[in-house]
Design a protein around this motif. Sequence first.
Motif, mmCIF file in Angstrom:
data_model
loop_
_atom_site.group_PDB
_atom_site.id
_atom_site.type_symbol
_atom_site.label_atom_id
_atom_site.label_comp_id
_atom_site.label_asym_id
_atom_site.label_seq_id
_atom_site.Cartn_x
_atom_site.Cartn_y
_atom_site.Cartn_z
ATOM 1 N N TYR A 58 9.816 14.820 1.087
ATOM 2 C CA TYR A 58 8.798 13.794 1.327
ATOM 3 C C TYR A 58 7.881 13.744 0.093
ATOM 4 O O TYR A 58 7.356 14.769 -0.318
ATOM 5 C CB TYR A 58 7.986 14.180 2.566
ATOM 6 C CG TYR A 58 7.326 13.034 3.320
ATOM 7 C CD1 TYR A 58 7.297 11.738 2.832
ATOM 8 C CD2 TYR A 58 6.719 13.288 4.556
ATOM 9 C CE1 TYR A 58 6.696 10.718 3.558
ATOM 10 C CE2 TYR A 58 6.118 12.267 5.294
ATOM 11 C CZ TYR A 58 6.114 10.979 4.784
ATOM 12 O OH TYR A 58 5.514 9.981 5.492
ATOM 13 N N ASN A 59 7.781 12.562 -0.489
ATOM 14 C CA ASN A 59 6.945 12.426 -1.674
ATOM 15 C C ASN A 59 5.778 11.490 -1.362
ATOM 16 O O ASN A 59 5.994 10.355 -0.934
ATOM 17 C CB ASN A 59 7.795 11.844 -2.833
ATOM 18 C CG ASN A 59 7.012 11.759 -4.131
ATOM 19 O OD1 ASN A 59 5.925 12.328 -4.247
ATOM 20 N ND2 ASN A 59 7.566 11.053 -5.116
ATOM 21 N N LEU A 60 4.555 11.984 -1.548
ATOM 22 C CA LEU A 60 3.377 11.149 -1.286
ATOM 23 C C LEU A 60 2.770 10.777 -2.643
ATOM 24 O O LEU A 60 2.330 11.652 -3.382
ATOM 25 C CB LEU A 60 2.329 11.914 -0.474
ATOM 26 C CG LEU A 60 2.850 12.770 0.694
ATOM 27 C CD1 LEU A 60 1.692 13.516 1.348
ATOM 28 C CD2 LEU A 60 3.559 11.909 1.728
ATOM 29 N N ILE A 106 -1.388 4.038 -1.248
ATOM 30 C CA ILE A 106 -0.448 5.115 -0.907
ATOM 31 C C ILE A 106 0.964 4.553 -0.890
ATOM 32 O O ILE A 106 1.207 3.479 -0.338
ATOM 33 C CB ILE A 106 -0.782 5.718 0.485
ATOM 34 C CG1 ILE A 106 -2.075 6.522 0.439
ATOM 35 C CG2 ILE A 106 0.372 6.594 0.992
ATOM 36 C CD1 ILE A 106 -2.017 7.782 -0.410
ATOM 37 N N ASP A 107 1.867 5.291 -1.547
ATOM 38 C CA ASP A 107 3.295 4.949 -1.520
ATOM 39 C C ASP A 107 4.029 6.236 -1.211
ATOM 40 O O ASP A 107 3.885 7.216 -1.940
ATOM 41 C CB ASP A 107 3.714 4.418 -2.905
ATOM 42 C CG ASP A 107 5.167 4.728 -3.234
ATOM 43 O OD1 ASP A 107 6.003 4.698 -2.320
ATOM 44 O OD2 ASP A 107 5.456 4.994 -4.422
ATOM 45 N N THR A 108 4.746 6.278 -0.117
ATOM 46 C CA THR A 108 5.475 7.513 0.166
ATOM 47 C C THR A 108 6.956 7.252 0.299
ATOM 48 O O THR A 108 7.379 6.131 0.549
ATOM 49 C CB THR A 108 5.012 8.175 1.488
ATOM 50 O OG1 THR A 108 5.634 7.489 2.568
ATOM 51 C CG2 THR A 108 3.514 8.194 1.629
ATOM 52 N N GLY A 109 7.724 8.299 0.131
ATOM 53 C CA GLY A 109 9.163 8.169 0.310
ATOM 54 C C GLY A 109 9.723 9.426 0.956
ATOM 55 O O GLY A 109 9.489 10.535 0.470
#
Length: 879
Positions: free
Chosen positions: A206-208, A229-232
Motif C-alpha cells: 500500500y503506497n500513500l 492524497i493519492d494511494t495505490g
Amino acid sequence: MSTSKPGLEKSVTSGAGIRQAFLKFYEAKGHQILPSASLVPEDPTVLLTIAGMLPFKPIFLGQRKAPVDRATTSQKCIRTNDIENVGRTARHHTFFEMLGNFSFGDYFKEKAVAWAWELSTQVFKLDPKNLVVSVFREDDDAYAIWRDQIGVPEQRIIRMDEKDNFWTSGPTGPCGPCSEIYYDFHPELGDDNIDLEDDTRFIEFYNLVFMQYNKDADGNLTPLQAQNIDTGLGLERMAQILQKKPNNYETDLIFPIIQTAADIAGIDYFAVDESKKVSLKVIGDHVRSVAHMISDGITASNVGRGYILRRLIRRVVRHGRLLGIEGAFVNQVAESAIALCETAYPELRERESMIKAELDREETQFLKTLERGEKLLAEILERKPKQISGEEAFKLYDTFGFPLELTQEIAEENDLTVDVAGFETAMEAQRERAKSAHETIDLLAQGSLSQLGIDSTDFLGYTDVTSQSTVKAILANGETVETAEAGTDVQLVLDQTPFYAESGGQIGDRGYLAGDTLVVRIEDVQKDNNLFIHIGRVERGTLSIGDSVSAQIDRACRRRSQANHSATHLLQAALKKLVDDGISQAGSLVSFDRLRFDFNSPRALTPAEVQQVEAQVNTWIAEAHSAQVEVMPIADAKAKGATAMFGEKYGNEVRVVDFPGVSMELCGGTHVGNTAEIGVFKIIAESGIAAGVRRIEAVAGPVVLEYLNVRDQIVKDLGERFKAKPEELVERIINLQTELKTSQKTVDGLKSELALLKSDQLLDQAQTMGDFQVLVANMGEVDADSLKTVAERLLQKLGEGAVVLGSIPAEGKVSLVAAFSKAAMDKGLKAGQFIGGIAKITGGGGGGRPNFAQAGGRDASKLPGALDAAKEQLWSALG
Ligand code: SER
C-alpha cells in the motif's frame, strides 16, 4: 483488535472480494466509487495508464475541477518497464489492478494513514505484528502520525530516501513524499536491522502519496494549489498475502489462466521445472494485458502502444512454444482471462470477438514468421557461437520480425549474449541505406552540402507565396556547378524560400524562380535537415550562384495541397469521433490531387461509417472553422490534447494546427485559413493495406469537381451503350449478368450433350486387347468436365477394359482422363499413375484414384503422340 484471521470471510480473501471490500470501505468514508479509466490515457505524455492516479492528473495540477472531493477506484494498469522480471520474481506484472483512494484538496496525511491502517488491520485483518511502514526521510509529520496516533513501534517505522519514498508520476508532473505499508512474512526475525528491500521477507502492498508538488523538467518543485492524497494498493499483492500464496501468480486472479495454458500444454504447473513455470506465468500475466489492451481499442502495430501489444502477444506465443504447444492457442487462454475478469470489467466480454480476432491475426502471422526465424536461429545456435552477432540479430529483426528483446531472451535461454552494439550499427547502416536511396541525397552524396557553409534555408511559406532569394548552391549532372544554362536539370539551394519541402506526408510545392532573363521551373522540393533542395529545370537564361531571384510558388497547386491537408486533419478527427477514439495515424499522403490517410484499425469501416465520416467532414467544412496556428513547447501542446503521431520524433518546440473544437494536431504542413476554403470532401475508397492497417483515399477542394466530372462521363458513356438512364444502369447490368449466366449454363449443357453423342460414335473405335475392350481417343475441343462424363459412360458400355481420352479445351491446354475397370486394375493398372505419365508427354501432370484420374498438359501438338503411348502401354499391360 483481532490478531488472527478466522473472522475473515472467505469472500474477502478472493480477488473479487478484496476489490469489493476496498471500494466499499472508502465509500463508507465518503468517497465516490468511480469506474476504471481506459488503459489508453488522456495524458499524451504516457502510452498507457500506469497508475490509479493518472486519470486524475489534470485535477492534481489544477487544470480541471474535481467532480468530487473524495474518490475511490479499482484501476486497470500496465507497466512494461520491468517486463524481463515478469514470471521470474514473485510479484512483477505487466497488467495489474491498483486500488486507490484519492483526496482532491480534502483530507491529508492523518486521515489517509488512519484509514489505510484501519483497512489493513480490520477489514483485511492483517496482524499489526506483520506490518512495517516506511516514510520519506524528512517527513517527520508522517513519522509522528504512525508512532503517536497509530502506535507503530519506532523500529518498525523506516525512514527511506527519495529513491523509494518520493513518488512522481513521470519525469515531470504532480508528486510528493510517500509512506508505504509492507507485509512482513517473518516477524519472528525481529525488528533489528529491518531491510525493506529484502523481498523474501517483505512485500510492499500500500503506497500513500502525499501529493503536494509539481515537478518541472529541471527538477524544481512548486507547491500545488491543494494538498492531495493519492494511494495505490496492489490487488494482486493483497491477494497473495490473504490467500497465503508464494507469489501473485498462484492467486485466484491469475492462476486459472495458468491452469488453462498448462492443460493445453499437457503439463502440471506444480510438477514442472522452474523455466516452464516462468513460461506459464508469463502467459498468465501477458494474456490479461493483451485482452484489456485490445478491449480498450489498441491494435498491434510497429509503433507506440501498438508495438507494446505486439511484443506482448509475441511473447505469449513464444512461451507457448517453449512449453511445447504446437499451433495456435492464444485464444483459448484469452477466453480464460476474459471469463476471469468479465464480472469486474464487462467490456471484455462485450468486445470478445474483437479481442479474439486481433489475437488470432497476430498469432497466425507471428507463428509463420517464427517458424522461418527459428530455422535461422537453430542454424546459428548449431555453430555454437560465443555470441549472436549484431548482423544476425539484425537479420532476425529486419527479415523475420524478431524484436531484439526476443532474440536476447532466446540467446539467454542458450547461455549466450547478443552483440547489441553491432545490432545498433546494422540498424543505423540500414537507415543510411534507406536515406541514400532517396533522390534528395544527391547533394549530400557529393559531400558538397557540408562545404557550402549553409546549413539551413529560411522557410517563409507559411505566410508568403513569393520571396526575393539568393541562390546559394547549384547541382547539375551530379556535380556542384557555378552556373547552369537553359535546358539543364538542376537541384538548388536558396537562402530563403516560400516553397514547402515534402514532409509530414505533404508533397513539395511547384513553381518558378525568375530573374531578369532567367526562368527556372521547380517541380519538387525536398528537405535535408533544414536545407531545402529545389528540383527543376532552367527554362530560360543562365542560373548562377549568387543570383538574386524571385521565388514564386504555384498558388493553385498550393491551394489544393492545403485543402487536402486540412481535410486530412478533419478526417482523422471524424474517424476518432465516429468510429473509434483509439484510431491512430499510421501514415499519410497529401498531394495536389488527392489525399490518403492510413490508420490502425482491426476491421474495415462499414459503408455506413464511411458515409457518416464523409458527412461529418463536410459539416465541419460548412461550419467555417478558422485555423489557429501556434508554436509552443511540446509539453504545452500535449497538455492541450493535441494529436501527435506515436513513434514520431518531435523537437522541444512544436507547431500546433488547431481548428478549435474540431481538430488539434501537431503539424508542420500548410493549411487553409478556414475550413470553408476546403469547399467539399469526398471519400473515394476504404481498403486494407496491411494487417490491422486501413487506408482511406479521398479528394478535397477543386479536385472533387474533376473527380466527379470523370465519373459523370463514365456514367454517360455507359448510359449510351446500354440505352439506359443513369438510375436504371445498375438494374440493367444485373439483368444482363443474369442472362449471361443462364446462356453460359445452356452452352455448357449443350457441350456435354454433344460430347456424349460423339462418345457413342467412338464406341466403334474400341479395340480388343486380350479379354479387354480398350478405347483411346482424341475428343477435340471438349472441356475437362465433359471428358470425365464421357469416359465414365464409355467404360460402362465397354464393360471390362480401359478408356483413355484426350482433348484440347482451349489454346495451349490439354485435358486427359483415364478410367479402368476392376479387372483392368487387377492387371496392375493404376489410373492415377498411368495418366500422370501420359500427361508428362504433353508438358503437364496430374493424378487421382486407381480406377479414375484426370490430368492436364500444355503442349497440344504432343497430344496425338501421348495417346499413342497410352495405347502401347495398355497393350503391354492387357494384351
Ligand atoms: N501513484 C502511486 C503509485 O502508483 C500511488 O497510487 O504507487
